[in-house]
Design a protein around this motif. Structure first.
Motif, PDB file in Angstrom:
ATOM      1  N   MET A 183     -54.448  13.561  18.814  1.00 39.52           N
ATOM      2  CA  MET A 183     -53.261  14.423  18.799  1.00 39.52           C
ATOM      3  C   MET A 183     -52.862  14.801  20.220  1.00 39.52           C
ATOM      4  N   GLU A 184     -51.559  14.758  20.507  1.00 38.53           N
ATOM      5  CA  GLU A 184     -51.085  15.126  21.836  1.00 38.53           C
ATOM      6  C   GLU A 184     -51.180  16.630  22.042  1.00 38.53           C
ATOM      7  N   ARG A 185     -51.373  17.020  23.293  1.00 43.07           N
ATOM      8  CA  ARG A 185     -51.369  18.431  23.634  1.00 43.07           C
ATOM      9  C   ARG A 185     -49.985  19.024  23.382  1.00 43.07           C
ATOM     10  N   PHE A 186     -49.963  20.297  22.994  1.00 43.66           N
ATOM     11  CA  PHE A 186     -48.692  20.965  22.801  1.00 43.66           C
ATOM     12  C   PHE A 186     -47.980  21.122  24.144  1.00 43.66           C
ATOM     13  N   THR A 187     -46.667  21.156  24.076  1.00 42.53           N
ATOM     14  CA  THR A 187     -45.832  21.384  25.253  1.00 42.53           C
ATOM     15  C   THR A 187     -44.801  22.453  24.920  1.00 42.53           C
ATOM     16  N   ALA A 188     -43.974  22.771  25.892  1.00 42.48           N
ATOM     17  CA  ALA A 188     -42.884  23.714  25.650  1.00 42.48           C
ATOM     18  C   ALA A 188     -41.943  23.199  24.562  1.00 42.48           C
ATOM     19  N   THR A 189     -41.844  21.886  24.421  1.00 42.87           N
ATOM     20  CA  THR A 189     -40.999  21.308  23.380  1.00 42.87           C
ATOM     21  C   THR A 189     -41.508  21.663  21.988  1.00 42.87           C
ATOM     22  N   HIS A 190     -42.826  21.637  21.795  1.00 37.41           N
ATOM     23  CA  HIS A 190     -43.402  22.071  20.520  1.00 37.41           C
ATOM     24  C   HIS A 190     -42.973  23.504  20.217  1.00 37.41           C
ATOM     25  N   HIS A 191     -43.088  24.355  21.216  1.00 40.42           N
ATOM     26  CA  HIS A 191     -42.748  25.771  21.075  1.00 40.42           C
ATOM     27  C   HIS A 191     -41.264  25.937  20.727  1.00 40.42           C
TER      28      HIS A 191
ATOM     29  N   PRO B  82     -52.238  28.043  27.308  1.00 43.36           N
ATOM     30  CA  PRO B  82     -51.817  26.737  26.788  1.00 43.36           C
ATOM     31  C   PRO B  82     -50.719  26.893  25.734  1.00 43.36           C
ATOM     32  N   TRP B  83     -49.957  25.842  25.537  1.00 48.98           N
ATOM     33  CA  TRP B  83     -48.845  25.911  24.596  1.00 48.98           C
ATOM     34  C   TRP B  83     -49.312  26.022  23.154  1.00 48.98           C
ATOM     35  N   GLU B  84     -50.550  25.602  22.869  1.00 51.82           N
ATOM     36  CA  GLU B  84     -51.105  25.841  21.540  1.00 51.82           C
ATOM     37  C   GLU B  84     -51.167  27.348  21.274  1.00 51.82           C
ATOM     38  N   TYR B  85     -51.610  28.100  22.281  1.00 57.88           N
ATOM     39  CA  TYR B  85     -51.704  29.554  22.169  1.00 57.88           C
ATOM     40  C   TYR B  85     -50.317  30.169  21.995  1.00 57.88           C
TER      41      TYR B  85
ATOM     42  N   ARG C 207     -43.746  22.826   7.499  1.00 55.61           N
ATOM     43  CA  ARG C 207     -43.577  21.435   7.066  1.00 55.61           C
ATOM     44  C   ARG C 207     -42.724  20.653   8.068  1.00 55.61           C
ATOM     45  N   ASP C 208     -41.668  21.283   8.589  1.00 53.20           N
ATOM     46  CA  ASP C 208     -40.863  20.623   9.621  1.00 53.20           C
ATOM     47  C   ASP C 208     -41.721  20.290  10.838  1.00 53.20           C
ATOM     48  N   PHE C 209     -42.577  21.233  11.203  1.00 56.60           N
ATOM     49  CA  PHE C 209     -43.447  21.043  12.376  1.00 56.60           C
ATOM     50  C   PHE C 209     -44.452  19.910  12.143  1.00 56.60           C
ATOM     51  N   THR C 210     -45.095  19.914  10.972  1.00 60.07           N
ATOM     52  CA  THR C 210     -46.105  18.888  10.701  1.00 60.07           C
ATOM     53  C   THR C 210     -45.481  17.516  10.462  1.00 60.07           C
ATOM     54  N   ASP C 211     -44.259  17.488   9.954  1.00 62.58           N
ATOM     55  CA  ASP C 211     -43.583  16.204   9.789  1.00 62.58           C
ATOM     56  C   ASP C 211     -43.397  15.501  11.127  1.00 62.58           C
ATOM     57  N   LYS C 212     -43.205  16.263  12.173  1.00 59.19           N
ATOM     58  CA  LYS C 212     -43.010  15.672  13.499  1.00 59.19           C
ATOM     59  C   LYS C 212     -44.319  15.505  14.255  1.00 59.19           C
TER      60      LYS C 212
ATOM     61  N   GLU D 131     -52.729  18.065  11.793  1.00 55.06           N
ATOM     62  CA  GLU D 131     -53.678  18.689  12.715  1.00 55.06           C
ATOM     63  C   GLU D 131     -52.975  19.712  13.606  1.00 55.06           C
ATOM     64  N   ALA D 132     -51.770  19.376  14.053  1.00 51.09           N
ATOM     65  CA  ALA D 132     -50.997  20.309  14.874  1.00 51.09           C
ATOM     66  C   ALA D 132     -50.612  21.544  14.056  1.00 51.09           C
ATOM     67  N   GLY D 133     -50.238  21.327  12.800  1.00 47.60           N
ATOM     68  CA  GLY D 133     -49.908  22.452  11.941  1.00 47.60           C
ATOM     69  C   GLY D 133     -51.099  23.360  11.705  1.00 47.60           C
ATOM     70  N   GLN D 134     -52.276  22.773  11.572  1.00 47.94           N
ATOM     71  CA  GLN D 134     -53.484  23.575  11.349  1.00 47.94           C
ATOM     72  C   GLN D 134     -53.787  24.453  12.552  1.00 47.94           C
ATOM     73  N   ILE D 135     -53.456  23.967  13.742  1.00 45.55           N
ATOM     74  CA  ILE D 135     -53.660  24.773  14.952  1.00 45.55           C
ATOM     75  C   ILE D 135     -52.843  26.059  14.867  1.00 45.55           C
ATOM     76  N   LEU D 136     -51.610  25.954  14.410  1.00 47.20           N
ATOM     77  CA  LEU D 136     -50.788  27.149  14.238  1.00 47.20           C
ATOM     78  C   LEU D 136     -51.438  28.120  13.265  1.00 47.20           C
ATOM     79  N   ILE D 137     -51.902  27.603  12.150  1.00 48.42           N
ATOM     80  CA  ILE D 137     -52.519  28.446  11.116  1.00 48.42           C
ATOM     81  C   ILE D 137     -53.774  29.120  11.651  1.00 48.42           C
ATOM     82  N   ASP D 138     -54.562  28.390  12.436  1.00 52.24           N
ATOM     83  CA  ASP D 138     -55.821  28.933  12.955  1.00 52.24           C
ATOM     84  C   ASP D 138     -55.597  30.128  13.878  1.00 52.24           C
ATOM     85  N   TYR D 139     -54.442  30.202  14.500  1.00 48.33           N
ATOM     86  CA  TYR D 139     -54.166  31.313  15.418  1.00 48.33           C
ATOM     87  C   TYR D 139     -53.735  32.583  14.670  1.00 48.33           C
ATOM     88  N   GLU D 140     -53.609  32.540  13.361  1.00 52.66           N
ATOM     89  CA  GLU D 140     -53.147  33.712  12.634  1.00 52.66           C
ATOM     90  C   GLU D 140     -54.163  34.851  12.632  1.00 52.66           C
TER      91      GLU D 140
END
Length: 235
Positions: free
Chosen positions: A1-9, A176-179, A209-214, A218-227
């Protein structure tokens, strides 16, 4: 999985915004989304203040600039400093948020972010500081026009600012942009749930779903884990 960037945000915000507006309409949607941006940015500003205080730095405008929690990648930003003292005036002609929204036809949803974020960031850092936003590109200005009041970026203070950017706090201030994306997802969700109750669950599911579709599950789970993260504290 690619690292998050400002574009993800940027895209995450626009997808959340779109889901809200499509669910409740533009008038209420804009109000709710902008309320979420304010809460998110106040938290970020307060973290910046906590870092500055921990390093014995006063909550001045030049230190606000020094403690910004993100750093652009090469080619993402195009800006010009028009004045440095007593007020710093910066025109921004290109940024990753505007670029991402334009490329993905999401400007009408992303633009709410720029209406609120900078003023709330400064307020979170120090309520006595002031920033003027004379226009933003996503809201039909030719460029973003920001005035940081009393920044006092004299040659001496510029040297101090460069030291802080490079040495102390240096990279320690950058998150990091994940944070940042996890923070955005959690805080926007909190505000939407406060406003809309059970209806918020579908809205957040649609945006996730929009986020994980792109970007993938795994990237979507990162968002959930920060809750479970407390974004009012230093990590």
């Amino acid at each position: 999985m690619e690292r998050f960037t400002a574009t993800h945000h940027a895209l995450l915000f626009a997808w959340i915004s779109r889901a809200v507006v499509q669910a409740v309409g533009e008038k209420d949607g804009e109000r709710i989304v902008r309320k979420g941006v304010v809460k998110y940015a106040l938290q970020r500003g307060k973290r910046m203040a906590l870092r500055a205080k921990a390093n014995g730095h006063e909550l001045t405008m030049d230190n606000y600039i020094a403690y910004v929690e993100w750093k652009s990648q090469k080619g993402e930003m195009e800006q010009k400093i028009l004045a440095r003292n007593p007020h710093a005036r910066i025109n921004v002609f290109r940024c990753p948020w505007h670029t991402a929204w334009k490329e993905n036809d999401l400007m009408s949803y992303g633009r709410y972010f720029c209406i609120e974020v900078d003023k709330a960031l400064v307020k979170g850092f120090n309520e006595e500081l002031q920033i003027d936003i004379n226009g933003t590109q996503p809201n039909d200005a030719k460029f973003c026009d920001l005035i940081f009041k009393d920044a006092n970026l004299t040659p001496c203070n510029m040297m101090k600012l460069i030291y802080k950017k490079v040495i102390n706090p240096g990279k320690n201030a950058i998150m990091p942009w994940e944070y940042h994306s996890g923070h955005l997802y959690k805080t926007m969700g909190e505000v939407i749930r406060d406003e809309l109750g059970e209806e918020a669950e579908e809205i957040m599911s649609v945006s996730l779903r929009d986020f994980t579709d792109k970007y993938g599950k795994e990237a979507g789970q990162i968002l959930i884990d920060y809750e479970s993260t407390d974004f009012n504290r230093l990590p």
